[in-house]
Scaffold this motif. Structure first.
Motif, short mmCIF file in Angstrom:
data_model
loop_
_atom_site.label_atom_id
_atom_site.label_comp_id
_atom_site.label_asym_id
_atom_site.label_seq_id
_atom_site.Cartn_x
_atom_site.Cartn_y
_atom_site.Cartn_z
N ASN A 114 0.86 -1.18 0.00
CA ASN A 114 0.00 0.00 0.00
C ASN A 114 0.90 1.23 0.00
N PHE A 115 0.95 1.92 -1.14
CA PHE A 115 1.86 3.04 -1.34
C PHE A 115 1.09 4.33 -1.58
N PRO A 116 1.73 5.48 -1.35
CA PRO A 116 1.11 6.75 -1.72
C PRO A 116 1.10 6.92 -3.24
N THR A 117 0.10 7.64 -3.75
CA THR A 117 0.11 7.99 -5.17
C THR A 117 1.06 9.16 -5.39
N ARG A 118 1.63 9.20 -6.58
CA ARG A 118 2.45 10.34 -7.00
C ARG A 118 2.02 10.69 -8.42
N GLU A 119 0.82 11.26 -8.50
CA GLU A 119 0.27 11.50 -9.84
C GLU A 119 1.12 12.54 -10.56
N PRO A 120 1.65 12.18 -11.73
CA PRO A 120 2.50 13.13 -12.47
C PRO A 120 1.68 14.24 -13.12
N LYS A 121 2.30 15.40 -13.24
CA LYS A 121 1.65 16.56 -13.86
C LYS A 121 2.25 16.78 -15.25
N LYS A 122 1.38 17.16 -16.18
CA LYS A 122 1.83 17.36 -17.56
C LYS A 122 2.88 18.45 -17.62
N THR A 123 3.90 18.22 -18.42
CA THR A 123 4.99 19.18 -18.57
C THR A 123 5.40 19.26 -20.04
N GLN A 124 6.15 20.28 -20.36
CA GLN A 124 6.64 20.43 -21.74
C GLN A 124 7.59 19.30 -22.08
N ILE A 125 7.53 18.86 -23.33
CA ILE A 125 8.45 17.82 -23.79
C ILE A 125 9.85 18.41 -23.88
N LYS A 136 9.89 9.51 -30.56
CA LYS A 136 9.16 10.75 -30.35
C LYS A 136 8.04 10.53 -29.33
N PRO A 137 8.02 11.30 -28.23
CA PRO A 137 6.96 11.13 -27.24
C PRO A 137 5.62 11.69 -27.72
N ILE A 138 4.53 11.13 -27.18
CA ILE A 138 3.22 11.73 -27.35
C ILE A 138 3.05 12.88 -26.36
N GLU A 139 3.40 12.59 -25.09
CA GLU A 139 3.29 13.56 -24.00
C GLU A 139 4.37 13.26 -22.98
N THR A 140 4.67 14.25 -22.13
CA THR A 140 5.55 14.00 -20.99
C THR A 140 4.91 14.57 -19.72
N TYR A 141 5.19 13.91 -18.61
CA TYR A 141 4.65 14.28 -17.31
C TYR A 141 5.80 14.24 -16.30
N LEU A 142 5.59 14.89 -15.16
CA LEU A 142 6.67 14.98 -14.17
C LEU A 142 6.12 14.82 -12.76
N SER A 143 6.77 13.94 -11.99
CA SER A 143 6.62 13.92 -10.53
C SER A 143 8.04 13.81 -9.99
N ARG A 144 8.37 12.73 -9.26
CA ARG A 144 9.78 12.53 -8.92
C ARG A 144 10.59 12.25 -10.19
N ASP A 145 9.98 11.49 -11.10
CA ASP A 145 10.61 11.09 -12.34
C ASP A 145 9.90 11.74 -13.53
N VAL A 171 15.53 17.56 -15.62
CA VAL A 171 14.31 17.28 -14.86
C VAL A 171 14.22 15.80 -14.50
N GLY A 172 13.72 15.54 -13.28
CA GLY A 172 13.45 14.17 -12.86
C GLY A 172 14.66 13.43 -12.34
N SER A 173 14.42 12.58 -11.33
CA SER A 173 15.48 11.69 -10.83
C SER A 173 15.73 10.56 -11.82
N GLY A 174 14.68 10.16 -12.52
CA GLY A 174 14.79 9.09 -13.49
C GLY A 174 13.83 9.33 -14.65
N VAL A 175 13.82 8.40 -15.59
CA VAL A 175 12.97 8.49 -16.77
C VAL A 175 12.15 7.20 -16.87
#
Length: 260
Positions: A114-125, A136-145, A171-175
């Motif tokens: 049982n983990f917390p959610t980390r819903e990513p927020k939309k960000t510029q590619i 080529k990405p469709i979209e990119t989002y950001l939280s920790r990663d 941006v991001g600790s990981g991808v």
């Protein structure tokens, strides 16, 4: 100290994600735990100390380069080790961690985290992302990663990122690269060169991002996911409000002693 390696999110040795689990009587110095994690050279080594109350434990996670605040596969591996080799028969474990209290319930051969959610927020590619992942990405989002959405499962499976360029990504600790799945709900691969892990075989914590993201897109709360690394792994996912449940199996690879 006793040292275990459990392959998480699989019921077969040499698949899933190997997690080191160090069972301590009391905490070591941080620099010593970091050296042990570097020596083990797994994506994460967990350190666990039994708490004062029944079924409660203190838990920390280290990559070869740094301590991190949340790790799914090493939590699953730790739960498997406790239930089968430390406090045999325990089917409920409460972990005190840098991400708060994490509860794990054993249900037959599945361990439900049982983990917390980390819903990513939309960000510029990012401008450099095509050069980094080759798709080529469709979209990119950001939280920790940084979460990168691509068109097909095959694109995820065939990725060959440039890790030297990924290290320079600001941006991001990981991808995390993800797409809708063919025989499962969604698939992903996860890359953490900044933390000393070019590709993490199966990443439970990434699904704190991916579960709320795909739940909205697929309009369902219960999903099955696969991580398409070379070792591969299966995760059973559920969105529960501001929490996610991530379940998987584990298999014991080794038991030993660390002498320092």
């Amino acid at each position: 100290m006793k040292y275990y390696v459990a392959d998480a999110f699989t019921d077969e040795v040499f698949k899933g994600n190997p997690a080191g689990v160090c069972v301590l009587d009391e905490w070591l110095q941080d620099d010593v735990m970091q050296k042990i994690a570097a020596e083990n050279n797994l994506s994460e080594t967990a350190f666990v100390v039994k708490g004062k109350n029944k079924n409660e434990y203190d838990l920390r996670w280290f990559t070869p380069k740094a301590e991190i605040d949340l790790c799914g596969h090493a939590t699953l591996g730790t739960s498997y080790v406790i239930s089968n080799y430390v406090d045999v028969g325990t089917d409920k474990m409460i972990f005190h961690t840098a991400s708060g209290i994490l509860e794990v319930n054993r249900k037959s051969d599945l361990y439900e985290m049982n983990f917390p959610t980390r819903e990513p927020k939309k960000t510029q590619i990012p401008e450099t992302i095509l050069d980094i992942i080759g798709v080529k990405p469709i979209e990119t989002y950001l939280s920790r990663d940084l979460v990168i959405v691509v068109e097909t499962e095959e694109q995820v499976k065939n990725l060959a990122p440039d890790f030297s360029k990924m290290l320079k990504l600001e941006v991001g600790s990981g991808v995390i690269v993800t797409a809708k799945g063919s025989d499962v709900d969604f698939v992903s691969r996860c890359f953490y060169p900044k933390l000393g892990v070019n590709e993490d075989p199966v990443t439970g914590s990434a699904h704190s991002n991916l579960i709320p993201f795909w739940s909205k897109r697929l309009n369902k709360d219960k999903m099955i996911a696969k991580q398409l690394s070379k070792r591969g792994g299966t995760l059973y996912c559920e969105l529960c409000g501001d929490r996610v449940k991530i379940s998987g199996r584990a298999s014991l690879y080794m038991v030993g002693n660390i002498n320092i």
